[in-house]
Scaffold this active site. Structure first.
Site, short mmCIF file in Angstrom:
data_model
loop_
_atom_site.label_atom_id
_atom_site.label_comp_id
_atom_site.label_asym_id
_atom_site.label_seq_id
_atom_site.Cartn_x
_atom_site.Cartn_y
_atom_site.Cartn_z
N GLU A 1 0.79 -1.24 0.00
CA GLU A 1 0.00 0.00 0.00
C GLU A 1 0.83 1.29 0.00
O GLU A 1 0.63 2.17 0.83
CB GLU A 1 -0.97 -0.03 1.19
CG GLU A 1 -1.89 -1.24 1.15
CD GLU A 1 -2.76 -1.41 2.40
OE1 GLU A 1 -2.76 -0.53 3.26
OE2 GLU A 1 -3.44 -2.44 2.49
N GLU B 1 -6.29 -10.74 -0.93
CA GLU B 1 -7.09 -10.51 0.28
C GLU B 1 -8.57 -10.47 -0.08
O GLU B 1 -9.32 -9.59 0.34
CB GLU B 1 -6.68 -9.19 0.94
CG GLU B 1 -5.20 -9.09 1.24
CD GLU B 1 -4.79 -7.81 1.97
OE1 GLU B 1 -5.65 -7.07 2.47
OE2 GLU B 1 -3.57 -7.56 2.03
O1 9MR Z 1 -7.40 -7.96 8.67
C1 9MR Z 1 -6.46 -7.14 9.32
C2 9MR Z 1 -7.04 -6.65 10.63
O2 9MR Z 1 -7.17 -7.72 11.55
C3 9MR Z 1 -6.12 -5.57 11.23
O3 9MR Z 1 -6.76 -5.02 12.37
C4 9MR Z 1 -5.86 -4.50 10.20
C5 9MR Z 1 -4.96 -3.48 10.84
O4 9MR Z 1 -4.12 -2.86 10.08
O5 9MR Z 1 -5.28 -5.06 9.03
C6 9MR Z 1 -6.13 -5.96 8.41
O6 9MR Z 1 -5.54 -6.47 7.22
C7 9MR Z 1 -5.23 -5.53 6.21
C8 9MR Z 1 -4.03 -6.05 5.46
O7 9MR Z 1 -2.99 -6.32 6.35
C9 9MR Z 1 -3.59 -5.07 4.39
N1 9MR Z 1 -4.67 -4.73 3.50
C10 9MR Z 1 -5.92 -4.31 4.14
C11 9MR Z 1 -6.33 -5.36 5.16
C12 9MR Z 1 -7.67 -5.01 5.75
O8 9MR Z 1 -7.54 -3.85 6.50
#
Ligand code: 9MR
Length: 374
Positions: free
Chosen positions: A161, A266
């Site tokens: 990102e 994802e």
């Molecule tokens: O699913 C993840 C969630 O449990 C966390 O709280 C969050 C915090 O940053 O990140 C989520 O996963 C993310 C992923 O690492 C990167 N792309 C977006 C995902 C959804 O937010």
């Protein structure tokens, strides 16, 4: 057994085998249902995100489903810098090591997630003042983490990102401290530390034309510098009824034309109201009337739309299977999904193929059908 019953049993067994059913004994969430990973084994890997409870094997029902359905996994959180590198000179490798063992025992390859991300950074990293110290943190982190899992993870989301929606670079702490070259530098360090590992750039909305153009530029910069990049991850956090099929297909073609693989990293299809696109964890939405409409159950019409969207997505994935390395769902069941807590806390969302009771949804059977028909 009369002839008709005998015939039916044979047909059912044949269909089941064809769909990759694994006969399991009862008392098991996965008993007797077809397997995604078997159905798609000639096409691409089928992955899931794993949370801490699942990695610690505290949930048997999830465990049997994971082993039956998936041949790839991405840790949802435990390899992010905040958790794996909590202090300047301390790393927390216990859980990631467990994940590797879990993968080995279950025939699941691991995608490391993620080496460089502006979010979920350890507090100490944000406090670093000097550019030199920040650069030391940056390279030590990549060398240590990628080095430890060399030969153990199949791939890394090296940078996550780094882009804004208009394709320009996000003003992250990495950009501010190190300048735009940090992306290429991260790939260079990761390639040195972990030579055999597939290296990915990962983002959301990078199937949208403006952001995609920025993403292509980023990839070209890495390639022009003579540094290895093996693939691009399109996260795939989309909304039911609004899946951008055309942009997805164009993106698969444009990214593949750069000589790299595409992964859907994802995947989930949100069904609740939302007034923006994407997956920026810092973006939130106001609570209000109608914000959580399906607390008790998902209406049939939405369930159908979800199944249809997943069906069409997998048709597209199959069409381009030679360019796609992996399709990973962001969670095992609806109950696990981050979308129950974002962008509004405490909602009841239904974005995945298995429901809160570990049962396959109509969307699951559509995905199996698409994979069995090819
Ligand atoms: O699913 C993840 C969630 O449990 C966390 O709280 C969050 C915090 O940053 O990140 C989520 O996963 C993310 C992923 O690492 C990167 N792309 C977006 C995902 C959804 O937010």
């Amino acid at each position: 057994m009369n002839t008709l019953m005998f015939y039916c049993c044979h047909v059912l067994a044949a269909v089941c085998l064809n769909m990759g059913c694994i006969a399991q004994t009862s008392g098991n969430a996965a008993a007797g249902i077809p397997s995604l990973k078997e159905t798609y084994k000639a096409d691409f890997l089928i992955g899931t995100a794993l949370n801490t409870g699942q990695i610690n094997e505290r949930d048997q029902r999830a465990g049997s489903l994971i082993a039956q359905q998936f041949n790839a996994a991405t840790p949802e959180n435990i390899m992010k810098a905040q958790l794996i590198h909590p202090e300047w000179d301390r790393y927390a490798f216990d859980l990631p090591d467990k994940l590797i063992q879990y993968g080995n025992r279950n025939g699941i390859v691991i995608n490391g997630h993620t080496l460089i991300w502006h979010s979920q950074l350890p507090a100490f990293a944000r406090r670093i003042q000097s550019v030199d110290s920040f650069r030391t943190f940056f390279s030590d982190h990549i060398k240590t983490v990628a080095g430890r899992y060399k030969g153990k993870v199949q791939s890394w989301d090296v940078v996550n990102e780094a882009l804004n929606e208009d394709g320009s670079m996000r003003r992250s702490v990495f950009l501010q401290q190190l300048g735009p070259g940090f992306v290429t530098e991260a790939f260079r360090l990761a390639a040195e530390a972990s030579p055999g590992t597939q290296l990915y750039y990962n983002d959301y909305n990078n199937e949208q034309p403006a952001k995609r153009a920025g993403c292509i530029q980023l990839i070209k910069n890495i390639q022009t510098a003579g540094v290895r990049i093996d693939g691009v991850g399109i996260q795939g956090h989309w909304h039911v009824g609004k899946v951008p099929f055309k942009n997805i297909e164009e993106s698969i073609l444009q990214y593949a034309a750069l000589g790299i693989k595409v992964a859907f990293t994802e995947l989930d299809l949100e069904v609740l109201p939302r007034n923006f696109q994407g997956a920026d964890v810092n973006q939130r939405m106001q609570e209000g009337a109608g914000i959580d409409p399906y607390k008790d159950a998902l209406p049939d019409s939405v369930q159908l739309q979800l199944a249809q969207d997943y069906e069409n997505l997998f048709k597209l994935f199959i069409k381009h299977r030679d360019k796609i390395a992996r399709v990973t769902f962001w969670g095992v069941t609806d109950g696990d999904s981050w979308l129950n807590g974002w962008p509004v806390r405490g909602r009841t969302n239904y974005p995945l193929l298995f429901d809160r009771n570990y049962q396959p949804k109509p969307a699951f059977y559509k995905v199996i059908e698409v994979g069995s028909r090819k």
